[in-house]
Design an enzyme around this catalytic site. Structure first.
Site, PDB file in Angstrom:
ATOM      1  N   HIS A 178      82.013  -4.715 -32.676  1.00  0.00           N
ATOM      2  CA  HIS A 178      80.844  -5.291 -33.365  1.00  0.00           C
ATOM      3  C   HIS A 178      79.543  -5.112 -32.587  1.00  0.00           C
ATOM      4  O   HIS A 178      78.585  -5.845 -32.804  1.00  0.00           O
ATOM      5  CB  HIS A 178      81.103  -6.778 -33.677  1.00  0.00           C
ATOM      6  N   CYS A 192      64.073   4.910 -37.718  1.00  0.00           N
ATOM      7  CA  CYS A 192      64.366   6.232 -37.117  1.00  0.00           C
ATOM      8  C   CYS A 192      65.597   6.206 -36.208  1.00  0.00           C
ATOM      9  O   CYS A 192      65.992   7.238 -35.694  1.00  0.00           O
ATOM     10  CB  CYS A 192      63.155   6.759 -36.356  1.00  0.00           C
ATOM     11  N   CYS A 209      59.106  -0.394 -33.644  1.00  0.00           N
ATOM     12  CA  CYS A 209      59.248   0.940 -33.063  1.00  0.00           C
ATOM     13  C   CYS A 209      57.913   1.687 -33.133  1.00  0.00           C
ATOM     14  O   CYS A 209      57.032   1.312 -33.911  1.00  0.00           O
ATOM     15  CB  CYS A 209      60.297   1.674 -33.889  1.00  0.00           C
ATOM     16  N   CYS A 230      57.487   4.287 -34.644  1.00  0.00           N
ATOM     17  CA  CYS A 230      57.378   4.796 -36.016  1.00  0.00           C
ATOM     18  C   CYS A 230      56.982   3.687 -36.999  1.00  0.00           C
ATOM     19  O   CYS A 230      56.799   3.941 -38.189  1.00  0.00           O
ATOM     20  CB  CYS A 230      58.696   5.434 -36.460  1.00  0.00           C
ATOM     21  N   SER A 234      89.812 -15.960 -34.728  1.00  0.00           N
ATOM     22  CA  SER A 234      90.351 -16.558 -35.941  1.00  0.00           C
ATOM     23  C   SER A 234      91.015 -15.490 -36.819  1.00  0.00           C
ATOM     24  O   SER A 234      91.713 -15.820 -37.764  1.00  0.00           O
ATOM     25  CB  SER A 234      89.232 -17.264 -36.717  1.00  0.00           C
TER      26      SER A 234
HETATM   27  C1  BJW Z   1      89.980 -20.324 -28.183  1.00  0.00           C
HETATM   28  C2  BJW Z   1      89.278 -20.981 -27.199  1.00  0.00           C
HETATM   29  C3  BJW Z   1      89.808 -20.876 -25.925  1.00  0.00           C
HETATM   30  C4  BJW Z   1      88.198 -21.313 -28.968  1.00  0.00           C
HETATM   31  N1  BJW Z   1      90.910 -20.168 -25.718  1.00  0.00           N
HETATM   32  N2  BJW Z   1      91.077 -19.633 -27.976  1.00  0.00           N
HETATM   33  C5  BJW Z   1      87.101 -10.171 -48.511  1.00  0.00           C
HETATM   34  C6  BJW Z   1      88.318  -9.887 -47.933  1.00  0.00           C
HETATM   35  C7  BJW Z   1      88.386  -9.074 -46.811  1.00  0.00           C
HETATM   36  C8  BJW Z   1      87.247  -8.543 -46.259  1.00  0.00           C
HETATM   37  C9  BJW Z   1      86.033  -8.837 -46.818  1.00  0.00           C
HETATM   38  C10 BJW Z   1      85.966  -9.636 -47.933  1.00  0.00           C
HETATM   39  N3  BJW Z   1      84.650  -9.767 -48.270  1.00  0.00           N
HETATM   40  C11 BJW Z   1      83.910  -9.078 -47.365  1.00  0.00           C
HETATM   41  C12 BJW Z   1      84.744  -8.503 -46.488  1.00  0.00           C
HETATM   42  C13 BJW Z   1      84.374  -7.664 -45.360  1.00  0.00           C
HETATM   43  C14 BJW Z   1      83.826  -8.471 -44.215  1.00  0.00           C
HETATM   44  C15 BJW Z   1      84.790  -9.592 -43.870  1.00  0.00           C
HETATM   45  O1  BJW Z   1      85.741  -9.427 -43.135  1.00  0.00           O
HETATM   46  N4  BJW Z   1      84.563 -10.786 -44.391  1.00  0.00           N
HETATM   47  C16 BJW Z   1      85.472 -11.914 -44.236  1.00  0.00           C
HETATM   48  C17 BJW Z   1      84.865 -12.969 -43.306  1.00  0.00           C
HETATM   49  C18 BJW Z   1      85.737 -12.456 -45.598  1.00  0.00           C
HETATM   50  N5  BJW Z   1      83.722  -7.520 -43.131  1.00  0.00           N
HETATM   51  C19 BJW Z   1      82.626  -6.777 -42.953  1.00  0.00           C
HETATM   52  O2  BJW Z   1      81.649  -6.864 -43.656  1.00  0.00           O
HETATM   53  C20 BJW Z   1      82.701  -5.760 -41.822  1.00  0.00           C
HETATM   54  N6  BJW Z   1      82.347  -4.465 -42.288  1.00  0.00           N
HETATM   55  C21 BJW Z   1      83.016  -3.839 -43.261  1.00  0.00           C
HETATM   56  O3  BJW Z   1      83.959  -4.340 -43.847  1.00  0.00           O
HETATM   57  O4  BJW Z   1      82.555  -2.578 -43.493  1.00  0.00           O
HETATM   58  C22 BJW Z   1      83.047  -1.874 -44.625  1.00  0.00           C
HETATM   59  C23 BJW Z   1      82.036  -2.037 -45.730  1.00  0.00           C
HETATM   60  C24 BJW Z   1      80.802  -1.471 -45.591  1.00  0.00           C
HETATM   61  C25 BJW Z   1      79.895  -1.547 -46.649  1.00  0.00           C
HETATM   62  C26 BJW Z   1      80.246  -2.245 -47.799  1.00  0.00           C
HETATM   63  C27 BJW Z   1      81.476  -2.844 -47.902  1.00  0.00           C
HETATM   64  C28 BJW Z   1      82.391  -2.734 -46.859  1.00  0.00           C
HETATM   65  C29 BJW Z   1      81.716  -6.113 -40.724  1.00  0.00           C
HETATM   66  C30 BJW Z   1      82.063  -7.383 -40.049  1.00  0.00           C
HETATM   67  C31 BJW Z   1      80.996  -7.729 -39.031  1.00  0.00           C
HETATM   68  C32 BJW Z   1      81.228  -9.070 -38.379  1.00  0.00           C
HETATM   69  N7  BJW Z   1      80.076  -9.407 -37.622  1.00  0.00           N
HETATM   70  C33 BJW Z   1      80.086 -10.630 -36.819  1.00  0.00           C
HETATM   71  C34 BJW Z   1      78.691 -10.790 -36.181  1.00  0.00           C
HETATM   72  C35 BJW Z   1      78.559  -9.761 -35.038  1.00  0.00           C
HETATM   73  C36 BJW Z   1      77.271  -9.868 -34.313  1.00  0.00           C
HETATM   74  C37 BJW Z   1      77.096 -11.176 -33.638  1.00  0.00           C
HETATM   75  O5  BJW Z   1      77.907 -11.623 -32.825  1.00  0.00           O
HETATM   76  O6  BJW Z   1      76.077 -11.793 -33.935  1.00  0.00           O
HETATM   77  O7  BJW Z   1      81.099 -10.555 -35.816  1.00  0.00           O
HETATM   78  S1  BJW Z   1      80.601 -12.054 -37.757  1.00  0.00           S
HETATM   79  C38 BJW Z   1      81.473 -12.830 -36.430  1.00  0.00           C
HETATM   80  O8  BJW Z   1      82.889 -12.918 -36.760  1.00  0.00           O
HETATM   81  C39 BJW Z   1      81.351 -11.865 -35.254  1.00  0.00           C
HETATM   82  C40 BJW Z   1      82.738 -11.929 -34.668  1.00  0.00           C
HETATM   83  O9  BJW Z   1      82.985 -10.789 -33.882  1.00  0.00           O
HETATM   84  C41 BJW Z   1      83.612 -12.039 -35.884  1.00  0.00           C
HETATM   85  C42 BJW Z   1      84.975 -12.574 -35.618  1.00  0.00           C
HETATM   86  O10 BJW Z   1      84.906 -13.878 -35.122  1.00  0.00           O
HETATM   87  P1  BJW Z   1      85.923 -14.321 -33.981  1.00  0.00           P
HETATM   88  O11 BJW Z   1      85.672 -13.566 -32.753  1.00  0.00           O
HETATM   89  O12 BJW Z   1      87.300 -14.313 -34.493  1.00  0.00           O
HETATM   90  O13 BJW Z   1      85.395 -15.812 -33.661  1.00  0.00           O
HETATM   91  P2  BJW Z   1      85.726 -17.177 -34.451  1.00  0.00           P
HETATM   92  O14 BJW Z   1      84.659 -18.122 -34.085  1.00  0.00           O
HETATM   93  O15 BJW Z   1      85.983 -16.946 -35.877  1.00  0.00           O
HETATM   94  O16 BJW Z   1      87.120 -17.656 -33.810  1.00  0.00           O
HETATM   95  C43 BJW Z   1      87.212 -18.119 -32.470  1.00  0.00           C
HETATM   96  C44 BJW Z   1      88.668 -18.486 -32.217  1.00  0.00           C
HETATM   97  O17 BJW Z   1      88.812 -18.778 -30.842  1.00  0.00           O
HETATM   98  C45 BJW Z   1      89.130 -19.719 -33.006  1.00  0.00           C
HETATM   99  O18 BJW Z   1      90.363 -19.395 -33.647  1.00  0.00           O
HETATM  100  C46 BJW Z   1      89.336 -20.779 -31.921  1.00  0.00           C
HETATM  101  O19 BJW Z   1      90.412 -21.638 -32.205  1.00  0.00           O
HETATM  102  C47 BJW Z   1      89.615 -19.940 -30.705  1.00  0.00           C
HETATM  103  N8  BJW Z   1      89.235 -20.538 -29.433  1.00  0.00           N
HETATM  104  N9  BJW Z   1      88.125 -21.581 -27.824  1.00  0.00           N
HETATM  105  C48 BJW Z   1      91.518 -19.578 -26.834  1.00  0.00           C
HETATM  106  N10 BJW Z   1      89.182 -21.488 -24.886  1.00  0.00           N
HETATM  107 ZN    ZN Z   2      61.576   4.042 -35.385  1.00  0.00          ZN
END
Ligand code: BJW
Ligand code: ZN
Length: 246
Positions: free
Chosen positions: A118, A129, A146, A148, A187
């Protein structure tokens, strides 16, 4: 903590290990997660911040959020979880980190082979650009632009955007060829990243989940550890190390 003997035996015969990580691994470094009990998205709406349309509508608001998080990340240090994963490099031929995090903490902990699905908060680029701006940006005249004239955005992947092709393809290939696949602090609801769990499973990897709570993929894994990654990972390494000397 009791670490299953069968997992230690599996580790002893493993050549290649993957750590697939999410925001939970950085929680003990003081970086808030997205979802769950203390997740930032209990208060803020993801669709208002983590998508391109929101950025175009309100770049000030989105930049304010990223600058706030940048400061937290800048003031944080890798924790025992990140450090233990880096230490695994001394024990296995191939250790790969596949992270959804943008905080760079695996690299700062010393991990070498990292796929960033990500993006990375330390990089920025022009939406027009695509020129990169990786030095400190100047906000004195509003959101940075930018040469541009285009808006500069953080190099992270928002909803509806494709993941960087090289990072995703590399992660897929690694997941098809690993002995053990650890799933740490995610998650596992965001795709296509979460799909790598099933890629690894279908390719015969042993799945080990470490999380505070049950997740979407818990019923698919071979071993579950409930607790903090910064405690459980060192315990697993310790159990492995003592089995090597005994
Ligand atoms: C501990 C702990 C400790 C706490 N020890 N554990 C319907 C079905 C399926 C897919 C989709 C859908 N509708 C849309 C989609 C696609 C969408 C998606 O998946 N959506 C779902 C949410 C429904 N995906 C996308 O859009 C992706 N792109 C894509 O599909 O491209 C194809 C496409 C292109 C064009 C058109 C259509 C399709 C892109 C996804 C981008 C995600 N971006 C983010 C932001 C990144 C930048 C930023 O950080 O600001 O990424 S969102 C956010 O979620 C971030 C994370 O990387 C990501 C995952 O979260 P993560 O890491 O799992 O964190 P949490 O908070 O959810 O969980 C933390 C866990 O830790 C918890 O379980 C706690 O219990 C645990 N924990 N402390 C151990 N100490
Ligand atoms: Zn530019």
């Amino acid at each position: 903590m009791n670490i299953d003997r069968s997992l230690i035996e599996k580790l002893k015969s493993s050549r290649s290990v993957i750590f697939f990580t999410g925001a939970g691994i950085s929680a003990e470094s003081g970086i808030p997660t997205f979802r769950g009990k203390d997740g930032i998205w209990n208060k803020l709406k993801p669709e208002e911040l983590a998508n391109f349309d929101a950025f175009i509508r309100n770049p000030d608001m989105v930049w304010e959020w990223y600058n706030h998080r940048k400061l937290i990340i800048h003031n944080s240090q890798p924790n025992k979880g990140h450090l233990t994963i880096a230490e695994m490099q001394n024990h296995f031929d191939e250790v790969t980190v596949i992270t959804q995090n943008i905080d760079n903490l695996h690299s700062r902990a010393g991990s070498k082979n990292i796929f960033e699905l990500h993006g990375n908060i330390e990089r920025n680029y022009c939406v027009n650009c695509k020129r990169f701006y990786n030095k400190e940006l100047d906000f004195s005249n509003g959101v940075p632009k930018c040469e541009c004239g285009g808006l500069i955005r953080p190099d992270v992947v928002w909803f509806g955007e494709y993941l960087p092709d090289d990072q995703f393809k590399g992660s897929e290939k690694a997941s098809m060829n690993t002995d053990i696949f650890f799933i740490v602090g995610t998650s596992a609801v965001v795709y296509p990243a979460a799909g790598l769990v099933f890629t690894a499973k279908q390719s015969g990897a042993v799945l080990v989940e470490i999380n505070l709570v049950k997740t979407e993929i818990s019923s698919s894994v071979d071993y579950s550890f409930f607790g903090e990654a910064g405690t459980i990972l060192p315990n697993i390494l310790e159990a492995y190390e003592s089995s090597i000397v005994s």
